[in-house]
Design an enzyme around this catalytic site. Structure first.
Site, PDB file in Angstrom:
ATOM      1  N   GLU A   1       9.799   9.285 -16.459  1.00 37.94           N
ATOM      2  CA  GLU A   1       8.417   9.697 -16.720  1.00 37.94           C
ATOM      3  C   GLU A   1       7.995   9.343 -18.139  1.00 37.94           C
ATOM      4  O   GLU A   1       6.850   8.963 -18.399  1.00 37.94           O
ATOM      5  CB  GLU A   1       8.260  11.193 -16.477  1.00 37.94           C
ATOM      6  CG  GLU A   1       8.356  11.547 -15.003  1.00 37.94           C
ATOM      7  CD  GLU A   1       8.405  13.047 -14.771  1.00 37.94           C
ATOM      8  OE1 GLU A   1       7.543  13.557 -14.047  1.00 37.94           O
ATOM      9  OE2 GLU A   1       9.306  13.715 -15.309  1.00 37.94           O
TER      10      GLU A   1
ATOM     11  N   SER B   1      15.097  22.382 -14.328  1.00 38.34           N
ATOM     12  CA  SER B   1      13.929  23.202 -14.620  1.00 38.34           C
ATOM     13  C   SER B   1      14.424  24.552 -15.126  1.00 38.34           C
ATOM     14  O   SER B   1      15.462  25.051 -14.688  1.00 38.34           O
ATOM     15  CB  SER B   1      13.106  23.384 -13.352  1.00 38.34           C
ATOM     16  OG  SER B   1      12.336  24.556 -13.447  1.00 38.34           O
TER      17      SER B   1
ATOM     18  N   HIS C   1       0.834  -1.218   0.000  1.00 39.67           N
ATOM     19  CA  HIS C   1       0.000   0.000   0.000  1.00 39.67           C
ATOM     20  C   HIS C   1       0.868   1.268   0.000  1.00 39.67           C
ATOM     21  O   HIS C   1       0.433   2.313   0.463  1.00 39.67           O
ATOM     22  CB  HIS C   1      -0.954   0.070   1.202  1.00 39.67           C
ATOM     23  CG  HIS C   1      -1.673  -1.211   1.490  1.00 39.67           C
ATOM     24  ND1 HIS C   1      -2.925  -1.495   0.982  1.00 39.67           N
ATOM     25  CD2 HIS C   1      -1.309  -2.299   2.212  1.00 39.67           C
ATOM     26  CE1 HIS C   1      -3.309  -2.695   1.385  1.00 39.67           C
ATOM     27  NE2 HIS C   1      -2.336  -3.211   2.132  1.00 39.67           N
TER      28      HIS C   1
ATOM     29  N   LYS D   1      15.951  22.051  -9.120  1.00 39.29           N
ATOM     30  CA  LYS D   1      15.267  20.833  -9.572  1.00 39.29           C
ATOM     31  C   LYS D   1      16.079  19.955 -10.506  1.00 39.29           C
ATOM     32  O   LYS D   1      16.876  20.413 -11.295  1.00 39.29           O
ATOM     33  CB  LYS D   1      13.946  21.205 -10.263  1.00 39.29           C
ATOM     34  CG  LYS D   1      12.937  21.704  -9.253  1.00 39.29           C
ATOM     35  CD  LYS D   1      11.554  21.704  -9.799  1.00 39.29           C
ATOM     36  CE  LYS D   1      11.014  20.300  -9.943  1.00 39.29           C
ATOM     37  NZ  LYS D   1       9.701  20.323 -10.595  1.00 39.29           N
TER      38      LYS D   1
END
Ligand code: ARG
Length: 468
Positions: free
Chosen positions: A298, A285, A164, A291
């Site tokens: 992704e 970024s 979970h 970042k």
């Protein structure tokens, strides 16, 4: 006043359809923009067919020689300059046949004896998918090697195991990585099955009913590396289950890649901090200088959705078609080509990421400890050493976890006095099972997370991969 627009034969179609139905039909009918990718298979199929026609005296040796030389020249032209995209010639088969006629004249027309584009395209496409499967297998093997190497490096690295997405029990990173090795093993066997199943040759089924010419289908099948000719001419030209087998296998692989990608994304986020991504597979970024985004992971996750979409596309194309060939089936190729390109890229990216990720064992260990992941070990100890029923042990352990939580310490940092206050049956020897290392080391059941078990499975894997 008549505007320029209104003078078009149909203003809505505009531009390239201004010629009307002829142009529309030419465009909707043409598969050459994508099926030119089959040119090598098409030439190979034609050569095998030709050789058989000559050996069966259906085409003379003289014509056969002319046709063969023509095909060789066409192959050289395609290899050098690409396949010319003449939409009015529809597809790769007609483009090549026309070129052959230009080169050698009337004899070119003899090549299509005892053949139809229906068995021709089914054969070409099977050959292409077979090559694609072999390429994917190489990519999957490379990913397995990367997984096994990193697993070996981290066979004893402790991390939290989740259910979970909640910290459950400590595991080893090597064990976690080897879970994906197993999935990829099954993916490879799925592709292998698909390859075995597709390896029957449709050539000679002709349009749908077979042919009256005295052809030898066994000869062409063998020449093209098939195990046998297909047994039913209707089936031969009308099914694309081999392409769907490929797409379904690709989809299952993509699902596995997507789950691994998702884990990398989670592990790389700051609250986790289990891995740091190499520059090569991440981006910064343009506005937030701190970042480092897991773009490659992704996109592997994203591509997997597109691969499943390709599978769906062909499922929908095929589901209502009567026997035998229908032109809908021309739409079989784009989704297979697209899925194959996406999968190949996703595999390369995933393999590169696995090879170059930096794991951060200290953070993994800290998180496992902070998550009271050895609570089950305490409960099991109470059952084994103090003879307490598991349900009661579960309850006692709950109290210990609450206490550790209030004190802000790991379970193995609670004092024996504290533990005794919870239950007097607990003694000093419990300490031996409360550390995350003791916990993973104890899980020695076959396929369990104990480092020595993981190393055994790695040994098996290396043997299977021929790494020994
Ligand atoms: N381009 C066609 C395809 O890929 C070749 C087969 C055409 N057959 C036909 N009966 N029109 O499906």
């Amino acid at each position: 006043m008549i505007t320029e627009r209104q003078t078009d034969s149909n203003a809505m179609w505009g531009g390239r359809f201004s010629e009307g139905p002829t142009a529309i039909m030419r465009e909707i009918n043409a598969s050459i923009p994508f099926d030119k990718r089959l040119w090598q298979q098409d030439i190979a199929g034609s050569k095998a067919h030709l050789k058989m026609l000559v050996s069966r005296n259906i085409v003379t040796a003289e014509d056969g020689q002319k046709i063969l030389e023509g095909l060789n020249q066409i192959a050289a032209e395609y290899a050098e300059k690409g396949v010319p995209e003449d939409w009015s010639l529809e597809d790769i088969h007609m483009v090549t046949e026309k070129r052959l006629a230009d080169l050698i004249g009337a004899a070119a027309g003899r090549l299509h004896t005892a053949r139809s584009r229906n068995d021709q395209v089914a054969t070409d496409f099977k050959l292409w998918v077979r090559d694609a499967i072999d390429m994917v297998d190489k990519g999957l093997t490379a990913l397995q090697m990367a997984l096994v190497n990193r697993a070996e490096e981290h066979a004893a690295t402790v991390m939290p195991g989740f259910t979970h997405l909640q910290i459950a029990q400590p595991i080893t990173l090597g064990h976690h990585l080897m879970a994906y090795y197993e999935m990829i093993t099954r993916d490879r066997s799925r592709f292998y099955d698909a390859r075995k199943r597709l390896n029957q040759c449709p050539l000679g089924a002709a349009a749908l009913a077979g042919t009256g010419f005295g052809i030898d289908r066994h000869q062409t099948a063998e020449a093209l590396g098939f195990d046998a000719p297909t047994a039913n001419s209707l089936d031969s030209v009308s099914d694309r289950d081999f392409a769907l087998d490929y797409l379904m296998s690709a989809t299952q692989t993509a699902i596995h890649l997507s789950r691994l990608a998702e884990e990398i994304i989670i592990w790389a986020s700051q609250p986790y901090g289990f891995v740091s991504l190499p520059d090569a597979y991440s981006t910064g970024s343009s506005i937030m200088p701190q970042k480092r985004n897991p773009d490659a992971a992704e996109l592997v996750r994203g591509h997997s959705g597109r691969i499943a979409g390709c599978m769906n596309a062909l499922v929908m194309t095929m589901k209502g078609l009567p026997l035998a060939y229908s032109k809908d089936m021309q739409d079989d190729k784009p989704p297979v080509f697209e899925a194959h390109d996406l999968l190949s890229l996703a595999l390369a990216a995933m393999t590169g990421m696995i090879e170059t990720l930096t794991f951060i064992p200290e953070k993994m260990r800290k998180t496992a400890e902070a998550g009271f992941s050895t609570a089950t070990d305490l409960a099991d100890w109470l059952v084994r050493q103090a003879g307490i029923p598991f349900r009661e042990a579960h309850h006692i352990t709950g109290s210990a976890v609450r206490l550790a939580e209030t004190q802000g310490v790991a379970l193995d940092a609670l004092s024996i006095d504290d533990l005794n206050a919870i239950d007097p049956r607990i003694n000093e020897s419990v300490k031996a099972v409360l550390s995350v290392d003791a916990s993973v080391a104890s899980r020695r059941s076959y396929g369990g997370t104990a480092p020595d078990q993981v190393r055994l499975r790695i040994k098996d894997a290396k043997q299977a991969l021929g790494l020994h």
